[in-house]
Design an enzyme around this catalytic site. Sequence first.
Site, short mmCIF file in Angstrom:
data_model
loop_
_atom_site.label_atom_id
_atom_site.label_comp_id
_atom_site.label_asym_id
_atom_site.label_seq_id
_atom_site.Cartn_x
_atom_site.Cartn_y
_atom_site.Cartn_z
N GLN A 53 63.92 -36.99 -61.17
CA GLN A 53 64.37 -35.70 -61.15
C GLN A 53 65.60 -35.38 -61.95
O GLN A 53 66.76 -36.08 -61.53
CB GLN A 53 64.50 -34.83 -59.90
CG GLN A 53 64.98 -33.27 -60.07
CD GLN A 53 64.43 -32.36 -60.91
OE1 GLN A 53 64.51 -32.19 -62.28
NE2 GLN A 53 63.54 -31.65 -60.26
N ARG A 55 67.40 -32.81 -62.78
CA ARG A 55 68.36 -31.74 -62.30
C ARG A 55 69.07 -32.21 -61.10
O ARG A 55 68.44 -32.86 -60.25
CB ARG A 55 67.38 -30.58 -61.88
CG ARG A 55 68.58 -29.62 -61.49
CD ARG A 55 67.68 -28.13 -61.04
NE ARG A 55 67.28 -27.49 -62.39
CZ ARG A 55 68.32 -26.47 -62.84
NH1 ARG A 55 69.41 -26.50 -62.38
NH2 ARG A 55 67.69 -25.90 -63.91
N SER A 69 61.47 -14.37 -52.21
CA SER A 69 60.14 -14.06 -52.92
C SER A 69 58.93 -14.90 -52.17
O SER A 69 57.92 -14.53 -51.94
CB SER A 69 60.03 -14.71 -54.37
OG SER A 69 58.70 -14.35 -54.98
N GLY A 74 54.76 -15.66 -50.44
CA GLY A 74 54.45 -17.04 -50.43
C GLY A 74 54.49 -17.85 -51.58
O GLY A 74 54.89 -17.41 -52.42
N GLN A 77 52.17 -20.44 -57.11
CA GLN A 77 51.70 -21.54 -57.97
C GLN A 77 51.87 -22.77 -57.18
O GLN A 77 53.02 -23.04 -56.98
CB GLN A 77 52.50 -21.61 -59.38
CG GLN A 77 52.04 -22.57 -60.21
CD GLN A 77 52.89 -22.71 -61.43
OE1 GLN A 77 53.81 -21.94 -61.68
NE2 GLN A 77 52.69 -23.60 -62.26
N GLY A 95 58.11 -28.97 -59.09
CA GLY A 95 58.20 -27.90 -58.33
C GLY A 95 59.20 -27.83 -57.43
O GLY A 95 59.18 -27.44 -56.30
N GLU A 96 60.25 -28.65 -57.67
CA GLU A 96 61.19 -28.96 -56.42
C GLU A 96 61.79 -27.53 -55.86
O GLU A 96 62.30 -27.45 -54.87
CB GLU A 96 62.23 -30.09 -56.99
CG GLU A 96 63.22 -30.45 -56.01
CD GLU A 96 64.15 -31.32 -56.28
OE1 GLU A 96 65.17 -31.75 -55.51
OE2 GLU A 96 64.08 -32.13 -57.23
N ARG A 98 60.45 -24.86 -56.12
CA ARG A 98 59.68 -24.21 -54.80
C ARG A 98 59.25 -24.79 -53.48
O ARG A 98 59.37 -24.27 -52.42
CB ARG A 98 58.04 -24.12 -55.46
CG ARG A 98 57.76 -22.85 -56.41
CD ARG A 98 56.71 -23.21 -57.54
NE ARG A 98 56.96 -24.05 -58.28
CZ ARG A 98 56.00 -24.84 -59.00
NH1 ARG A 98 54.74 -24.33 -58.74
NH2 ARG A 98 56.57 -25.44 -60.01
N GLU A 129 59.27 -29.50 -66.11
CA GLU A 129 59.49 -28.61 -65.26
C GLU A 129 60.77 -28.08 -65.33
O GLU A 129 60.84 -26.56 -65.34
CB GLU A 129 59.35 -29.28 -63.65
CG GLU A 129 59.87 -28.38 -62.71
CD GLU A 129 59.00 -27.30 -62.44
OE1 GLU A 129 59.37 -26.55 -61.25
OE2 GLU A 129 57.66 -27.48 -62.75
#
Length: 296
Positions: A53, A55, A69, A74, A77, A95-96, A98, A129
């Site tokens: 990653q 980021r 959210s 839930g 995606q 998807g880190e 999320r 991503e």
Amino acid sequence: MGKSTKKPALGKGLGSILRPLNSDTQNPKDFTSSVVGRVLHLSPDKIKVNSKQPRQDFEPNALKELAQSVRLHGIIQPITIRKNSKTSNYELISGERRLRAAQIVGLKKIPSYVRIAHDEEMLKFALIENIHRSNLNPIEVGLTYSRLIKELKLTHQDLSGIIAKPRSSITNYIRLLKLPDSVQSALGEQKISFGHGRALVSIENKKDQLSVFEKIISNGLSVRATERLIEKLKSSSPKKMVPLNPLIVSTTKKLNDILKTKIDLKMTKKGSGYIKIPFETQKDFQSILQKITSEK
């Protein structure tokens, strides 16, 4: 017409380089695993964060908003993961944010799409991503580009074709990594902008870079004002001269003998410079001019 010998392009978009590959952490038998291509509902604790990653920092307020959210709606995606053949755990591909939001709100299960991914591809997915869905800071972008070029053995032009970004933009982001640590930190924390960083990297002297950087911070200089300050700095700084090579020295001596005056010749590392021909009277000037323009 003969058959074209043109080589196929390196990539037509990111999809062309994301085909499944084998790796040390992904056993060939996993290619036929029944979980590949399925969406599983897994405990977040069983998912290891992607070590590739790019980021490093996640904006707390944005993460809180996403968590809210997730609490209400839930995970819409699914995140993308791969199975580690050496353990019973899964590794995050993308998807880190999320995943982190799910952990904040205490979700017991998170929808996760399982696919096969080579170690090399982990970085590619992280790039997709973040570059296309989130806002990396300039240093994170530069680091990501640099890692892709190094690990995949690409040129800047190759990477430009893969991620659909101008080559000059890629080069500019990577150049930011040459800035002093304090300047990189300010870029990472968004205290200064990419435009400020690009202007600062044009200064060769590190001390001057830091001096201008401090003025940007203390005076709140805009990018345009910073560029004007740098231009002023460059125009007022004397050019560093280097010792002349023997050929130039001997040529200068010959000119001294021919023109009967002491030539002053200077040259920079880049090859630019000047020749000064001094004279004391108008008669001397006419004599020098006649010698220069006379034909043998």
